[in-house]
Design an enzyme around this catalytic site. Sequence first.
Site, PDB file in Angstrom:
ATOM      1  N   HIS A 143       0.840  -1.197   0.000  1.00 12.87           N
ATOM      2  CA  HIS A 143       0.000   0.000   0.000  1.00 12.87           C
ATOM      3  C   HIS A 143       0.878   1.250   0.000  1.00 12.87           C
ATOM      4  CE1 HIS A 143      -3.265  -2.724   1.005  1.00 12.87           C
ATOM      5  NE2 HIS A 143      -2.560  -3.156   2.032  1.00 12.87           N
ATOM      6  N   ARG A 189      17.166  -1.248   7.740  1.00 13.58           N
ATOM      7  CA  ARG A 189      18.238  -0.486   7.083  1.00 13.58           C
ATOM      8  C   ARG A 189      19.364  -1.447   6.701  1.00 13.58           C
ATOM      9  NH1 ARG A 189      20.015   3.440  11.883  1.00 13.58           N
ATOM     10  NH2 ARG A 189      17.742   3.524  12.074  1.00 13.58           N
ATOM     11  N   ARG A 206      28.295  -5.621  16.884  1.00 18.78           N
ATOM     12  CA  ARG A 206      29.743  -5.753  16.764  1.00 18.78           C
ATOM     13  C   ARG A 206      30.051  -6.474  15.465  1.00 18.78           C
ATOM     14  NH1 ARG A 206      31.279 -11.071  18.622  1.00 18.78           N
ATOM     15  NH2 ARG A 206      29.519 -12.132  19.650  1.00 18.78           N
TER      16      ARG A 206
END
Length: 212
Positions: A143, A189, A206
């Site tokens: 959408h 991301r 890390r």
Amino acid sequence: MSDSSDKLVPSPSALRRITALAPMATLLARARYRRSILIYRQAHLVAASEAIEGSGRLSIGKRWEGQVAKPTELVVRPGGRLRVDGNFVLHRGGSIRIGPRGCLTLGSGYIADDFHIECHNTVSIGDDVAIARCVSIMDTDHHELTGARSREGAVLIGDHVWIGANVTIVKGVTISEGAVVAAGSVVTRDVAVGALVAGVPARFVRNVAWRM
């Protein structure tokens, strides 16, 4: 001169693997797509004959000895494409849906039980990739959302990536080579080379190295 003891007899483990397959579905898939495809019981492949490319081997709905078969589906809508370049295993209970403009590329590795992939743009999974159970990968929001750049964005997963259980990967994300995504994370991301990320949303923890 030889007797019956000289004949090659499949091992019990090989026989169990064979009986776990859906023989007719596997035979028809190999004839239609001219590819190395193994279809296990309760697994289904729906695609046009020209929709599947590559020289790799694909297993759909695989289950280990003692496990019960679960419905597993791979659907490529007209216009969509699936490319298999290596030996890739889709375990039981999962679903993949490739839309009319979607292209899913599989290298080598596996996705464990109860996975879900929605590919309406581009999803690419590299070589030597380990994806645990209940992982969701989507390259679309389905959408429009005010303020969002677009509803779709390619998902790229590099070589030698380990994705833990119950991870969600959303549109427009690149997970780079050697990265590890901790269980339960939501990846919104890009993930750098060799990075361990965790959390909701997933953040850098890390640098790591891992092996199968």
